[in-house]
Design an enzyme around this catalytic site. Structure first.
Site, PDB file in Angstrom:
ATOM      1  CG  ASN A 110      62.139  61.283  74.973  1.00 12.89           C
ATOM      2  OD1 ASN A 110      62.745  61.164  73.904  1.00 12.89           O
ATOM      3  ND2 ASN A 110      61.754  60.242  75.687  1.00 12.89           N
ATOM      4  NE  ARG A 145      60.358  59.370  83.959  1.00 13.05           N
ATOM      5  CZ  ARG A 145      60.950  59.988  82.950  1.00 13.05           C
ATOM      6  NH1 ARG A 145      60.294  60.891  82.247  1.00 13.05           N
ATOM      7  NH2 ARG A 145      62.209  59.728  82.640  1.00 13.05           N
ATOM      8  CG  ASP A 188      67.137  61.155  80.620  1.00  9.04           C
ATOM      9  OD1 ASP A 188      66.448  61.531  79.661  1.00  9.04           O
ATOM     10  OD2 ASP A 188      66.666  60.828  81.727  1.00  9.04           O
ATOM     11  CB  ALA A 189      66.421  66.244  81.001  1.00 12.00           C
TER      12      ALA A 189
END
Length: 225
Positions: free
Chosen positions: A122, A45, A9-10
């Protein structure tokens, strides 16, 4: 089974999602952030993620930049901040989020051992490209996979399909790494082996699948073979 493919994931995993608010708060022109930036970063977030989930279940997809802007607008209003220049600066900094300190060496170790590496995020392609270039890790990644290819956010199973479609590997050849418990549940339930980077020491989410490994940071990822 030996892992051939390490997928990350980033945001929150390779890149510090709090870095934009922290950096802006240190600038004199945005001094109003100094006392509130941790809460603002947390809310930004939180809303960013909530909006991806709600859009996915409502079948109302948009690109990740839109939910990033919308999440920030909510967080700014919650703090009583209405400064277009501060908003613009926070969004500008989000395009160059700092990678966690251990990321370059960790990825280099994986590549040196012959592993395939990728981001599965995403994030929109443009956002991811900017973050990867800013962090200087493009040469250590074989692929940067964005959900914009399929038009649905994680943890939809079609997102995890992208790894097999790109690399032609079996599910049990993949180690999937994320700092997000819900993302780990999605990947574990899909059939990937998973490592949860639990920066905050949170409890494991009560979902349909659990992480196979729980780590404090990414340093030891190359040791999971």
């Amino acid at each position: 089974m030996t892992f051939t493919t390490y997928v990350f994931d980033a945001y929150g995993t390779l890149f510090d999602v709090n870095a934009a608010a922290e950096a802006a708060a240190a600038e004199p022109d945005h001094a109003a952030l100094q006392a509130v930036w941790p809460k603002l970063a947390f809310d930004w977030r939180r809303k960013q993620l909530e909006y991806t989930w709600l859009r996915a279940v409502a079948n109302r997809h948009c690109d990740f930049w839109t939910v990033t802007e919308d999440g920030l607008d909510w967080a700014l209003e919650a703090q009583g901040l209405d400064d277009p220049a501060t908003r613009e600066r926070l969004l500008e900094l989000y395009w160059e989020l700092a990678a966690y300190a251990e990321v370059p060496a960790m990825l280099a170790a994986l590549k040196a051992s012959g592993k395939q590496t990728a981001i599965l995020s995403n994030g929109s392609p443009a956002m991811l490209e900017a973050a990867v270039q800013s962090a200087g890790i493009s040469e250590q990644l074989d692929a940067v996979l964005s959900v914009e290819t399929i038009g649905v956010f994680k943890p939809h199973a079609q997102v995890y399909d992208m790894v097999q479609n790109r690399f032609g590997c079996a599910r049990d050849e993949v180690l999937f790494v994320s700092s997000n418990g819900w993302d780990i549940a999605g990947a574990s339930g899909y059939g990937f082996h998973t490592a949860w980077v639990n920066h905050a020491g949170d409890p494991v989410d009560r979902l349909y699948a659990r992480p196979h490994h729980i780590l404090q940071d990414l340093t030891t990822i190359p040791e999971i073979t």
